[in-house]
Scaffold this motif. Structure first.
Motif, PDB file in Angstrom:
ATOM      1  N   VAL A  75       0.856  -1.183   0.000  1.00 52.62           N
ATOM      2  CA  VAL A  75       0.000   0.000   0.000  1.00 52.62           C
ATOM      3  C   VAL A  75       0.894   1.235   0.000  1.00 52.62           C
ATOM      4  O   VAL A  75       1.765   1.376   0.861  1.00 52.62           O
ATOM      5  N   MET A  76       0.678   2.101  -0.987  1.00 53.46           N
ATOM      6  CA  MET A  76       1.446   3.340  -1.090  1.00 53.46           C
ATOM      7  C   MET A  76       0.476   4.511  -1.155  1.00 53.46           C
ATOM      8  O   MET A  76      -0.494   4.468  -1.897  1.00 53.46           O
ATOM      9  N   LEU A  77       0.779   5.525  -0.378  1.00 53.96           N
ATOM     10  CA  LEU A  77       0.000   6.748  -0.406  1.00 53.96           C
ATOM     11  C   LEU A  77       0.956   7.866  -0.796  1.00 53.96           C
ATOM     12  O   LEU A  77       1.938   8.116  -0.107  1.00 53.96           O
ATOM     13  N   ILE A  78       0.676   8.496  -1.902  1.00 57.30           N
ATOM     14  CA  ILE A  78       1.512   9.584  -2.392  1.00 57.30           C
ATOM     15  C   ILE A  78       0.805  10.883  -2.071  1.00 57.30           C
ATOM     16  O   ILE A  78      -0.333  11.101  -2.492  1.00 57.30           O
ATOM     17  N   ARG A  79       1.487  11.724  -1.306  1.00 52.41           N
ATOM     18  CA  ARG A  79       0.911  12.996  -0.873  1.00 52.41           C
ATOM     19  C   ARG A  79       1.810  14.110  -1.359  1.00 52.41           C
ATOM     20  O   ARG A  79       2.946  14.226  -0.926  1.00 52.41           O
ATOM     21  N   SER A  80       1.301  14.937  -2.234  1.00 51.71           N
ATOM     22  CA  SER A  80       2.090  16.081  -2.702  1.00 51.71           C
ATOM     23  C   SER A  80       1.591  17.346  -2.011  1.00 51.71           C
ATOM     24  O   SER A  80       0.424  17.449  -1.641  1.00 51.71           O
ATOM     25  N   ASP A  81       2.504  18.284  -1.841  1.00 51.09           N
ATOM     26  CA  ASP A  81       2.195  19.554  -1.168  1.00 51.09           C
ATOM     27  C   ASP A  81       1.532  19.328   0.185  1.00 51.09           C
ATOM     28  O   ASP A  81       0.553  19.977   0.532  1.00 51.09           O
ATOM     29  N   ALA A  82       2.076  18.378   0.956  1.00 51.53           N
ATOM     30  CA  ALA A  82       1.478  18.040   2.244  1.00 51.53           C
ATOM     31  C   ALA A  82       2.493  18.207   3.366  1.00 51.53           C
ATOM     32  O   ALA A  82       3.678  17.991   3.182  1.00 51.53           O
ATOM     33  N   GLU A  83       1.986  18.575   4.545  1.00 45.59           N
ATOM     34  CA  GLU A  83       2.852  18.687   5.705  1.00 45.59           C
ATOM     35  C   GLU A  83       3.062  17.300   6.313  1.00 45.59           C
ATOM     36  O   GLU A  83       2.245  16.405   6.130  1.00 45.59           O
ATOM     37  N   LEU A  84       4.177  17.145   7.030  1.00 49.22           N
ATOM     38  CA  LEU A  84       4.442  15.873   7.702  1.00 49.22           C
ATOM     39  C   LEU A  84       3.460  15.711   8.847  1.00 49.22           C
ATOM     40  O   LEU A  84       3.099  16.680   9.509  1.00 49.22           O
ATOM     41  N   ARG A  85       3.032  14.477   9.079  1.00 49.38           N
ATOM     42  CA  ARG A  85       2.143  14.188  10.198  1.00 49.38           C
ATOM     43  C   ARG A  85       2.365  12.759  10.647  1.00 49.38           C
ATOM     44  O   ARG A  85       2.995  11.974   9.972  1.00 49.38           O
ATOM     45  N   SER A  86       1.810  12.423  11.811  1.00 49.42           N
ATOM     46  CA  SER A  86       1.957  11.083  12.358  1.00 49.42           C
ATOM     47  C   SER A  86       1.310  10.065  11.439  1.00 49.42           C
ATOM     48  O   SER A  86       0.272  10.317  10.827  1.00 49.42           O
ATOM     49  N   SER A  87       1.938   8.904  11.354  1.00 47.87           N
ATOM     50  CA  SER A  87       1.431   7.851  10.491  1.00 47.87           C
ATOM     51  C   SER A  87       1.934   6.508  11.007  1.00 47.87           C
ATOM     52  O   SER A  87       3.011   6.435  11.601  1.00 47.87           O
ATOM     53  N   ALA A  88       1.178   5.465  10.770  1.00 44.20           N
ATOM     54  CA  ALA A  88       1.593   4.120  11.148  1.00 44.20           C
ATOM     55  C   ALA A  88       2.397   3.450  10.031  1.00 44.20           C
ATOM     56  O   ALA A  88       2.810   2.306  10.167  1.00 44.20           O
ATOM     57  N   ALA A  89       2.630   4.162   8.952  1.00 43.79           N
ATOM     58  CA  ALA A  89       3.350   3.592   7.808  1.00 43.79           C
ATOM     59  C   ALA A  89       4.723   3.094   8.226  1.00 43.79           C
ATOM     60  O   ALA A  89       5.375   3.668   9.092  1.00 43.79           O
ATOM     61  N   ARG A  90       5.173   2.030   7.595  1.00 49.55           N
ATOM     62  CA  ARG A  90       6.495   1.466   7.908  1.00 49.55           C
ATOM     63  C   ARG A  90       7.617   2.385   7.450  1.00 49.55           C
ATOM     64  O   ARG A  90       8.650   2.465   8.089  1.00 49.55           O
ATOM     65  N   THR A  91       7.422   3.024   6.309  1.00 45.33           N
ATOM     66  CA  THR A  91       8.449   3.935   5.804  1.00 45.33           C
ATOM     67  C   THR A  91       7.811   5.234   5.344  1.00 45.33           C
ATOM     68  O   THR A  91       6.635   5.275   5.004  1.00 45.33           O
ATOM     69  N   ARG A  92       8.625   6.280   5.348  1.00 47.63           N
ATOM     70  CA  ARG A  92       8.207   7.564   4.801  1.00 47.63           C
ATOM     71  C   ARG A  92       9.351   8.047   3.922  1.00 47.63           C
ATOM     72  O   ARG A  92      10.499   8.065   4.334  1.00 47.63           O
ATOM     73  N   TRP A  93       9.005   8.416   2.697  1.00 49.32           N
ATOM     74  CA  TRP A  93       9.990   8.840   1.715  1.00 49.32           C
ATOM     75  C   TRP A  93       9.701  10.260   1.261  1.00 49.32           C
ATOM     76  O   TRP A  93       8.553  10.679   1.222  1.00 49.32           O
ATOM     77  N   SER A  94      10.731  10.951   0.849  1.00 49.02           N
ATOM     78  CA  SER A  94      10.589  12.220   0.152  1.00 49.02           C
ATOM     79  C   SER A  94      11.167  12.002  -1.242  1.00 49.02           C
ATOM     80  O   SER A  94      12.344  11.628  -1.378  1.00 49.02           O
ATOM     81  N   ILE A  95      10.351  12.218  -2.255  1.00 51.46           N
ATOM     82  CA  ILE A  95      10.776  12.021  -3.639  1.00 51.46           C
ATOM     83  C   ILE A  95      10.620  13.347  -4.366  1.00 51.46           C
ATOM     84  O   ILE A  95       9.542  13.934  -4.365  1.00 51.46           O
ATOM     85  N   THR A  96      11.696  13.810  -4.981  1.00 48.79           N
ATOM     86  CA  THR A  96      11.656  15.049  -5.754  1.00 48.79           C
ATOM     87  C   THR A  96      12.321  14.830  -7.098  1.00 48.79           C
ATOM     88  O   THR A  96      13.152  13.930  -7.246  1.00 48.79           O
ATOM     89  N   SER A  97      11.952  15.644  -8.065  1.00 50.15           N
ATOM     90  CA  SER A  97      12.595  15.532  -9.376  1.00 50.15           C
ATOM     91  C   SER A  97      14.037  16.015  -9.261  1.00 50.15           C
ATOM     92  O   SER A  97      14.372  16.811  -8.384  1.00 50.15           O
ATOM     93  N   ALA A  98      14.872  15.508 -10.160  1.00 43.71           N
ATOM     94  CA  ALA A  98      16.293  15.869 -10.159  1.00 43.71           C
ATOM     95  C   ALA A  98      16.736  16.079 -11.599  1.00 43.71           C
ATOM     96  O   ALA A  98      16.119  15.550 -12.531  1.00 43.71           O
TER      97      ALA A  98
END
Length: 175
Positions: A75-98
Motif C-alpha cells: 500500500v502506497m499513499l503519495i501525498r504532494s504539497d502536504a505537511e508531515l504528520r503522524s502515520s503508522a506507515a512502515r516507511t516515509r519517503w521524500s521524492i523530488t525531481s532531479a
C-alpha cells in the motif's frame, strides 16, 4: 491524477491488470483503498492526494497497515504539497525531481529523481539516492553506480570549434 496506465506499464505493471478508481472525496478514496488492501488478490494499492488530506490520520493509516499485512499487499499513499504528520506507515519517503545526467555529446539523459528515506520503522533512516530511469531495462538505477559503469565512446571526438578555425590537428575537408 498524476498516474496513467501507460506510465505504470513502463514501470512493469500489466495494463490489463490495472484498475484505477477516482473517488469523489478523500474519505471515499481511503475507503476504496482500504477495501482493496484487504483483498488477497491485490498486489498493490496506490493512492494519491494533494494538500492537507485531513481524513488521513493515525487511525486511518493504522487500518491500511493492518490490511496490507493481512493480505500481503503493498500500500502506497503519495501525498504532494502536504505537511508531515503522524502515520503508522512502515516507511516515509521524500521524492523530488532531479536534473538528468547528460549522455555522451551532451544528449539528454533519462528521467531522474532524488529519493530520501525519512523514516523506517525498525531500521535506519536518512539514506539518500539519486535514481535515473533505465528505459532499456524498465528500472530506476543508482546514478552513482551508473556513471561508474558508463562505457566511453570509441574513437576520438574533435570539437566543432577546432574544425571551423582550422587549428592544427583538426580534420580538414578535401576540396
Amino acid at each position: 491524477m498524476f498516474f496513467s496506465g501507460d506510465g505504470l506499464a513502463l514501470l512493469g505493471f500489466q495494463p490489463r491488470r490495472l484498475l484505477m478508481v477516482e473517488a469523489d472525496s478523500e474519505i471515499d478514496m481511503l475507503r476504496a483503498g482500504l477495501e482493496a488492501a484487504r483483498c488477497s488478490g491485490v498486489a498493490a494499492v496506490l493512492m494519491e492526494s494533494e494538500g492537507r488530506f485531513a481524513d488521513y490520520d493515525l487511525t486511518a493509516s493504522r487500518r491500511l497497515v493492518l490490511a496490507a499485512e493481512a493480505s500481503r499487499a503493498c500500500v502506497m499513499l503519495i501525498r504532494s504539497d502536504a505537511e508531515l504528520r503522524s502515520s503508522a506507515a512502515r516507511t516515509r519517503w521524500s521524492i523530488t525531481s532531479a536534473p538528468s545526467v547528460p549522455l555522451e555529446a551532451d544528449a539528454p539523459g533519462g528521467a531522474a529523481i532524488d529519493a530520501e528515506l525519512l523514516r523506517c520503522r525498525g531500521g535506519a533512516a536518512g539514506g539518500r539516492w539519486r535514481l535515473i530511469w533505465d528505459m532499456e531495462h524498465g528500472v530506476f538505477r543508482d546514478a552513482a553506480q551508473l556513471s561508474a559503469q558508463q562505457p566511453t565512446m570509441p574513437g576520438a571526438v574533435v570539437p566543432f570549434s577546432r574544425l571551423r578555425t582550422g587549428e592544427e590537428g583538426a580534420i580538414r575537408r578535401r576540396a
